[in-house]
Write a protein that holds these residues in place. Structure first.
Motif, PDB file in Angstrom:
ATOM      1  N   UNK A 218       0.883  -1.300   0.165  1.00  0.00           N
ATOM      2  CA  UNK A 218      -0.198   0.070  -0.596  1.00  0.00           C
ATOM      3  C   UNK A 218       0.944   1.469   0.411  1.00  0.00           C
ATOM      4  N   UNK A 219       1.832   0.765  -0.125  1.00  0.00           N
ATOM      5  CA  UNK A 219       2.590   2.903   0.535  1.00  0.00           C
ATOM      6  C   UNK A 219       3.116   3.303  -0.904  1.00  0.00           C
ATOM      7  N   UNK A 220       3.000   2.328  -1.796  1.00  0.00           N
ATOM      8  CA  UNK A 220       3.246   3.375  -2.877  1.00  0.00           C
ATOM      9  C   UNK A 220       1.845   4.300  -4.044  1.00  0.00           C
ATOM     10  N   UNK A 221       1.215   3.244  -3.113  1.00  0.00           N
ATOM     11  CA  UNK A 221       0.085   3.226  -4.001  1.00  0.00           C
ATOM     12  C   UNK A 221      -0.602   4.799  -3.272  1.00  0.00           C
ATOM     13  N   UNK A 222      -0.616   4.570  -1.933  1.00  0.00           N
ATOM     14  CA  UNK A 222      -0.330   5.918  -0.802  1.00  0.00           C
ATOM     15  C   UNK A 222       0.162   6.712  -1.310  1.00  0.00           C
ATOM     16  N   UNK A 223       1.583   6.859  -1.737  1.00  0.00           N
ATOM     17  CA  UNK A 223       2.636   7.483  -1.997  1.00  0.00           C
ATOM     18  C   UNK A 223       1.903   8.406  -3.387  1.00  0.00           C
ATOM     19  N   UNK A 224       1.299   7.446  -4.398  1.00  0.00           N
ATOM     20  CA  UNK A 224       1.248   7.948  -5.568  1.00  0.00           C
ATOM     21  C   UNK A 224      -0.359   8.595  -4.929  1.00  0.00           C
ATOM     22  N   UNK A 225      -1.033   8.731  -4.363  1.00  0.00           N
ATOM     23  CA  UNK A 225      -2.202   9.454  -4.715  1.00  0.00           C
ATOM     24  C   UNK A 225      -1.882  10.741  -3.659  1.00  0.00           C
TER      25      UNK A 225
END
Length: 367
Positions: free
Chosen positions: A324-331
């Protein structure tokens, strides 16, 4: 408190400094103060002193900042550093007031662990609610699509003109229901992303140095060189400080884990060694409107398969990761008007880049 002369030699080392660093005053008197710094500050300190003495332009003097110091045993720890200078009959001296942030950060990490656990529970609950909402909202169009397609299939058993006309109508209705299903998903996505964070003008240098100090604390990274090179002409950005530091924390910790995960494989072979264990954090202006921040590591890099799905939720190469880390970072980055991407690094591993809006561009959108 530590007092040094214009050449960086230690003149005074308080009793509190002795306890903090593990040195007696007699051990450090006359030594260059850079002995108390990890790289990259250790490497850059003398050049910084020379530049200040020549130009009078201060980077951190008179401004408190969070950075990292090095104890006698080689361990690094986070500090808050404030520096002042004064002219004396014996020349210019600099006084550093240092506060050990280890205990404060341990407390913050304990609170953060609790917040992460609560956030995890909240995410699980939210995912359950979202799944129920999706199931309810999508059930009708998906059922309709299935019925239309089954009816069309049956009509093709007797493909006369009337049957083909009904098949055509059934396919049109199925297409319409599929569009409706897509609209439902988009509405839910827009609803989730609707909240806007509160943005302020922040110094990118401060964001990076604070996030770096926090990210490296307690990770056992004494053998990793961290190089920070930021464009001073593109320093002010319009951001939510906590959110962007969360992105930086995530990228720096990923870089550390990539290097540590590579283990001795990255250190074996001729021509390798400490230079292989390296993290670079850079920034550069991207036109007049944006600044690009890069976090690069000398780890094993990204496989083609992983890179294809890198920023998708629940995609991870870590054994214990949730993906989830990179997905949240992208958001977060996209909510700030930027973008995030990855590519091979010129130091051997992976380089993650993300862009942010410069404060001047946000203040003058018509320029």
């Amino acid at each position: 408190m530590i007092v040094i002369d214009s050449h960086g030699a230690i003149l005074s080392f308080s009793a509190a400094a002795e306890r903090m660093f593990g040195y007696a005053e007699g051990d450090v008197a006359g030594q260059n103060v850079k002995m108390l710094m990890p790289d990259p500050d250790r490497e850059a300190h003398d050049a910084y002193m020379d530049r200040y003495m020549t130009t009078g332009v201060a980077r951190i003097i008179g401004i408190g900042r969070v950075t990292t110091a090095r104890r006698r045993d080689g361990s690094n720890f986070p500090i808050e550093l404030s520096i002042g200078d004064a002219d004396t009959p014996h020349g210019r001296v600099f006084t550093g007031f240092i506060r050990d942030l280890s205990e404060r950060q341990r407390t913050e990490r304990r609170l953060n662990d609790l917040q992460v656990e609560l956030s995890h529970i909240s995410r699980v609950s939210a995912m359950g609610s979202l799944a129920a909402a999706l199931a309810h909202e999508l059930n009708q169009p998906l059922t309709a699509i299935a019925n239309y397609m089954e009816g069309a299939r049956d009509l093709l058993d007797t493909p006369d003109a009337a049957a083909l006309e009904m098949v055509r109508e059934a396919l049109d209705e199925a297409a319409g229901q599929s569009i409706r299903a897509g609209q439902i998903v988009r509405r839910l996505r827009d609803f989730i992303a609707r909240g806007e964070s509160e943005k302020h003008i922040e110094s990118l240098r401060r964001l990076v140095t604070e996030a770096n100090a926090l990210a490296l604390t307690g990770t056992g990274v004494a053998a990793i060189d961290v190089s920070i090179r930021l464009d001073s002409l593109a320093d002010d950005v319009l951001v939510d400080r906590i959110q962007i530091q969360q992105v930086l924390l995530n990228l720096i910790r990923n870089a550390v884990e990539a290097i540590q995960g590579a283990g001795q494989r990255q250190l074996s072979g001729p021509g390798h060694g400490a230079a292989r264990r390296r993290i670079e954090i850079r920034s550069r202006a991207d036109g007049d409107d944006m600044v690009v921040i890069t976090v690069a590591d000398s780890g094993p890099g990204l496989s083609h398969t992983i890179q294809q799905h890198l920023f998708e939720p629940f995609q991870t190469s870590k054994e214990q990761g949730m993906g989830l880390g990179l997905s949240i970072s992208r958001t977060i980055v996209e909510a700030h008007g930027g973008r995030i991407w990855a590519e091979p690094a010129d130091i051997g591993g992976a380089a993650f880049h993300f862009s942010l809006v410069r404060a001047a561009a946000a203040q003058h959108p018509d320029d």
